[in-house]
Design a protein around this motif. Structure first.
Motif, mmCIF file in Angstrom:
data_model
loop_
_atom_site.group_PDB
_atom_site.id
_atom_site.type_symbol
_atom_site.label_atom_id
_atom_site.label_comp_id
_atom_site.label_asym_id
_atom_site.label_seq_id
_atom_site.Cartn_x
_atom_site.Cartn_y
_atom_site.Cartn_z
ATOM 1 N N ALA A 1 0.824 -1.205 0.000
ATOM 2 C CA ALA A 1 0.000 0.000 0.000
ATOM 3 C C ALA A 1 0.860 1.257 0.000
ATOM 4 O O ALA A 1 1.964 1.270 0.545
ATOM 5 C CB ALA A 1 -0.909 0.012 1.228
ATOM 6 N N ARG A 2 0.336 2.289 -0.630
ATOM 7 C CA ARG A 2 0.942 3.621 -0.564
ATOM 8 C C ARG A 2 0.016 4.515 0.247
ATOM 9 O O ARG A 2 -1.209 4.419 0.157
ATOM 10 C CB ARG A 2 1.136 4.201 -1.968
ATOM 11 N N VAL A 3 0.621 5.410 1.035
ATOM 12 C CA VAL A 3 -0.136 6.309 1.899
ATOM 13 C C VAL A 3 0.027 7.735 1.400
ATOM 14 O O VAL A 3 1.141 8.184 1.101
ATOM 15 C CB VAL A 3 0.331 6.220 3.367
ATOM 16 N N LYS A 4 -1.083 8.444 1.317
ATOM 17 C CA LYS A 4 -1.070 9.864 0.970
ATOM 18 C C LYS A 4 -1.694 10.628 2.130
ATOM 19 O O LYS A 4 -2.885 10.516 2.389
ATOM 20 C CB LYS A 4 -1.863 10.112 -0.322
ATOM 21 N N PHE A 5 -0.855 11.378 2.846
ATOM 22 C CA PHE A 5 -1.345 12.089 4.023
ATOM 23 C C PHE A 5 -1.965 13.430 3.643
ATOM 24 O O PHE A 5 -1.333 14.266 2.999
ATOM 25 C CB PHE A 5 -0.204 12.352 5.008
ATOM 26 N N THR A 6 -3.222 13.626 4.003
ATOM 27 C CA THR A 6 -3.837 14.954 4.000
ATOM 28 C C THR A 6 -4.351 15.161 5.417
ATOM 29 O O THR A 6 -3.576 15.349 6.327
ATOM 30 C CB THR A 6 -4.946 15.066 2.935
ATOM 31 N N SER A 7 -5.649 15.113 5.602
ATOM 32 C CA SER A 7 -6.177 15.165 6.969
ATOM 33 C C SER A 7 -6.043 13.831 7.662
ATOM 34 O O SER A 7 -6.171 13.733 8.882
ATOM 35 C CB SER A 7 -7.655 15.568 6.932
ATOM 36 N N ALA A 8 -5.796 12.788 6.901
ATOM 37 C CA ALA A 8 -5.690 11.429 7.424
ATOM 38 C C ALA A 8 -4.814 10.625 6.466
ATOM 39 O O ALA A 8 -4.512 11.074 5.362
ATOM 40 C CB ALA A 8 -7.091 10.805 7.533
ATOM 41 N N PRO A 9 -4.398 9.417 6.861
ATOM 42 C CA PRO A 9 -3.597 8.584 5.967
ATOM 43 C C PRO A 9 -4.463 7.926 4.891
ATOM 44 O O PRO A 9 -4.999 6.845 5.085
ATOM 45 C CB PRO A 9 -2.973 7.549 6.905
ATOM 46 N N TYR A 10 -4.634 8.606 3.776
ATOM 47 C CA TYR A 10 -5.427 8.061 2.674
ATOM 48 C C TYR A 10 -4.659 6.929 1.987
ATOM 49 O O TYR A 10 -3.474 7.067 1.701
ATOM 50 C CB TYR A 10 -5.700 9.137 1.622
ATOM 51 N N PRO A 11 -5.327 5.810 1.648
ATOM 52 C CA PRO A 11 -4.703 4.838 0.772
ATOM 53 C C PRO A 11 -4.644 5.391 -0.642
ATOM 54 O O PRO A 11 -5.549 6.108 -1.073
ATOM 55 C CB PRO A 11 -5.644 3.622 0.859
ATOM 56 N N SER A 12 -3.585 5.088 -1.362
ATOM 57 C CA SER A 12 -3.417 5.606 -2.721
ATOM 58 C C SER A 12 -3.069 4.456 -3.657
ATOM 59 O O SER A 12 -2.029 3.832 -3.519
ATOM 60 C CB SER A 12 -2.311 6.661 -2.755
ATOM 61 N N GLY A 13 -3.958 4.168 -4.589
ATOM 62 C CA GLY A 13 -3.722 3.067 -5.501
ATOM 63 C C GLY A 13 -3.725 1.730 -4.802
ATOM 64 O O GLY A 13 -2.842 0.904 -5.015
ATOM 65 N N LEU A 14 -4.727 1.500 -3.950
ATOM 66 C CA LEU A 14 -4.813 0.269 -3.170
ATOM 67 C C LEU A 14 -5.457 -0.810 -4.057
ATOM 68 O O LEU A 14 -6.673 -0.975 -4.078
ATOM 69 C CB LEU A 14 -5.644 0.509 -1.910
ATOM 70 N N LEU A 15 -4.619 -1.537 -4.795
ATOM 71 C CA LEU A 15 -5.095 -2.521 -5.758
ATOM 72 C C LEU A 15 -5.170 -3.886 -5.094
ATOM 73 O O LEU A 15 -4.182 -4.381 -4.542
ATOM 74 C CB LEU A 15 -4.158 -2.579 -6.962
ATOM 75 N N MET A 16 -6.364 -4.524 -5.190
ATOM 76 C CA MET A 16 -6.553 -5.837 -4.576
ATOM 77 C C MET A 16 -7.337 -6.727 -5.536
ATOM 78 O O MET A 16 -8.292 -6.284 -6.171
ATOM 79 C CB MET A 16 -7.276 -5.707 -3.232
ATOM 80 N N ARG A 17 -6.895 -7.982 -5.615
ATOM 81 C CA ARG A 17 -7.547 -8.944 -6.508
ATOM 82 C C ARG A 17 -8.689 -9.648 -5.775
ATOM 83 O O ARG A 17 -8.505 -10.154 -4.655
ATOM 84 C CB ARG A 17 -6.528 -9.975 -6.997
ATOM 85 N N ALA A 18 -9.849 -9.685 -6.402
ATOM 86 C CA ALA A 18 -11.029 -10.302 -5.808
ATOM 87 C C ALA A 18 -11.048 -11.808 -6.119
ATOM 88 O O ALA A 18 -11.057 -12.194 -7.288
ATOM 89 C CB ALA A 18 -12.295 -9.643 -6.348
ATOM 90 N N VAL A 19 -11.018 -12.624 -5.083
ATOM 91 C CA VAL A 19 -11.036 -14.082 -5.228
ATOM 92 C C VAL A 19 -12.259 -14.605 -4.471
ATOM 93 O O VAL A 19 -12.388 -14.377 -3.269
ATOM 94 C CB VAL A 19 -9.759 -14.712 -4.653
ATOM 95 N N PRO A 20 -13.175 -15.317 -5.153
ATOM 96 C CA PRO A 20 -14.364 -15.820 -4.457
ATOM 97 C C PRO A 20 -13.983 -16.799 -3.350
ATOM 98 O O PRO A 20 -13.028 -17.582 -3.495
ATOM 99 C CB PRO A 20 -15.160 -16.531 -5.565
ATOM 100 N N ARG A 21 -14.714 -16.764 -2.279
ATOM 101 C CA ARG A 21 -14.523 -17.756 -1.222
ATOM 102 C C ARG A 21 -15.240 -19.039 -1.616
ATOM 103 O O ARG A 21 -16.413 -19.014 -1.992
ATOM 104 C CB ARG A 21 -15.080 -17.238 0.105
ATOM 105 N N ASN A 22 -14.511 -20.152 -1.549
ATOM 106 C CA ASN A 22 -15.091 -21.456 -1.862
ATOM 107 C C ASN A 22 -15.756 -21.469 -3.240
ATOM 108 O O ASN A 22 -16.905 -21.859 -3.383
ATOM 109 C CB ASN A 22 -16.115 -21.858 -0.798
#
Length: 431
Positions: free
Chosen positions: A410-431
């Motif tokens: 993860a990359r963090v972009k601080f403004t008023s809070a630690p925003y995630p930046s470009g939070l890429l996640m692969r969706a894998v179905p459960r079971n």
């Protein structure tokens, strides 16, 4: 006793360069220099409180001696005098009028909307698809807050406008709050974007209020609660805009980071799935399930600890004694939830994401003022239970159906809070 001055002070600019370049790395370390440390933000002297007990004094036990600080003054011309920005008797009166909208019974009626919105989002994902999670969570947070605010047909149109405008308002508004006043008058693209977004949101919120006035029916939403309480159109507008700006940012950030931390910690993920399968057995989560979802709630608590807002400001109304520090009337005071939540005096191994730390005994022993994700005292966020309920229900809904696997750190972009930046996640179905 003189208040110690923080290191890294520049001539004329003071500590502003350190704040802008080092952000939380700078403020998290200030406790090494004292319980109250002076910061010079250009010509402005401010007092940074690093101690939990003194933070509790500012927020609660001596809270009546403080009002909102310089940072909030910049927002008031645009967001009005809602709960976030108001002071004194007006603030207390508005808080009393709004409290029924956030009673436990009301939040229970909002919970199905939260679960339905999360399920609708999860249903659009495809196996193996890479999602930009911060965008998904921003969209979801806007949908939930908007649909619980406005449940009418015209309210649905308002939701679409809010989705389009709200994050421009939040991000550009923070830039304005931290910049000299003349910057907001310059013909910059960000200023034009902010002014346009504010104008669009003002128009649509006023249309919703006018529509409700013509109908006069209690739709069970927050808007009905405000108007039935006797608020004027201007008061209602101020509070709605406050709820939209303050109620969306914290939730969206926490949801994105919670999903990321679960996805990169197999043991935490396994225990979460085991709990969800046991408690929910494949059905959607309800408000009644939240109490039973103990590990899920621990993940949320740890997320709020690990990724809170950076800092807030207060201003003294009179001379105030904070420990050994004497603060004159009119002094600017800074409190940093991020610094407190990453202080090893209160949270051992603070950089480690550890939901297991949130045992009943740990929580009971935690000093007052050490964990302040929603502030404290009569300034505590009125929507704190709403937000935590939404985060738990959303996390439970998504994790029941999907595993989300980070494709990169993860990359963090601080403004008023630690925003995630470009939070890429692969969706894998459960079971």
């Amino acid at each position: 006793m003189p208040v110690p001055v923080a290191p890294r002070r520049w001539p004329l600019l003071g500590h502003t360069p350190a704040m802008l370049t080092r952000r939380a790395r700078f403020t998290d370390a200030l406790h090494e220099h004292g319980d109250v440390v002076r910061l010079d933000l250009g010509p402005l002297h401010a007092y940074f409180v690093t101690d939990a007990a003194l933070t509790h004094e500012v927020l609660v036990s001596q809270g009546s001696k403080f009002r909102k600080g310089a940072m909030f003054d910049k927002f008031q011309p645009y967001l009005g005098t809602g709960l976030l920005l108001s002071n004194g008797e007006h603030h207390l009166r508005q808080r009393r009028l709004m409290q029924p909208a956030f009673h436990r019974e009301r939040i229970e009626t909002y919970a199905p909307t939260m679960a339905r919105a999360a399920a609708a989002l999860a249903a659009r994902w495809q196996p193996g698809e890479v999602r930009v999670i911060e965008n998904d969570m921003q969209e979801l947070a806007v949908t939930v807050v908007s649909e619980t605010l406005f449940s009418t047909e015209i309210g649905a149109r308002a939701v679409e406008e809010v989705r389009r405008s709200i994050f421009t308002v939040i991000q550009q508004g923070m830039i304005r709050a931290l910049s000299p006043s003349f910057v907001e008058k310059l013909p910059l693209p960000g200023n034009r974007e902010f002014d346009t977004a504010i104008a669009r949101m003002k128009t649509v919120v006023q249309q919703v209020i006018e529509s409700w006035r013509a109908d006069g029916t209690d739709h069970g939403d927050v808007l009905s609660t405000l108007l039935l309480a006797g608020m004027t159109d201007q008061q209602t507008y101020d509070e709605v805009l406050t709820l939209l700006t303050a109620g969306i940012e914290t939730t969206a950030i926490a949801l994105a980071w919670a999903l990321y931390e679960v996805g990169k910690n197999p043991e935490i993920e396994h225990r979460l799935h085991t709990e969800l399968d046991s408690v929910l057995a494949g059905r959607p989560p309800t408000f009644a399930d939240v109490e039973a979802l103990t590990h899920t709630t621990q993940i949320v608590q740890e997320t709020l600890r690990h990724y809170p807002i950076w800092f807030v400001m207060r201003r003294t109304l009179t001379d105030v004694q904070l420990g050994d520090a004497h603060l004159p009337a009119g002094a600017e005071v800074i409190i940093s939830p991020h610094a407190l939540h990453h202080d090893e005096r209160y949270f051992p191994d603070p950089q480690r994401f550890s939901p297991d730390r949130w045992t009943p005994s740990f929580t009971a022993a935690l000093p007052r003022g050490a964990f302040v994700p929603f502030g404290g005292g009569n300034r505590q966020c009125l929507g704190n239970t709403f937000a935590t309920t939404e985060i738990v229900i959303t996390l439970a809904t998504i994790a029941s159906r999907w595993r989300l696997i980070p494709t990169r750190p993860a990359r963090v972009k601080f403004t008023s809070a630690p925003y995630p930046s470009g939070l890429l996640m692969r969706a894998v179905p459960r079971n």
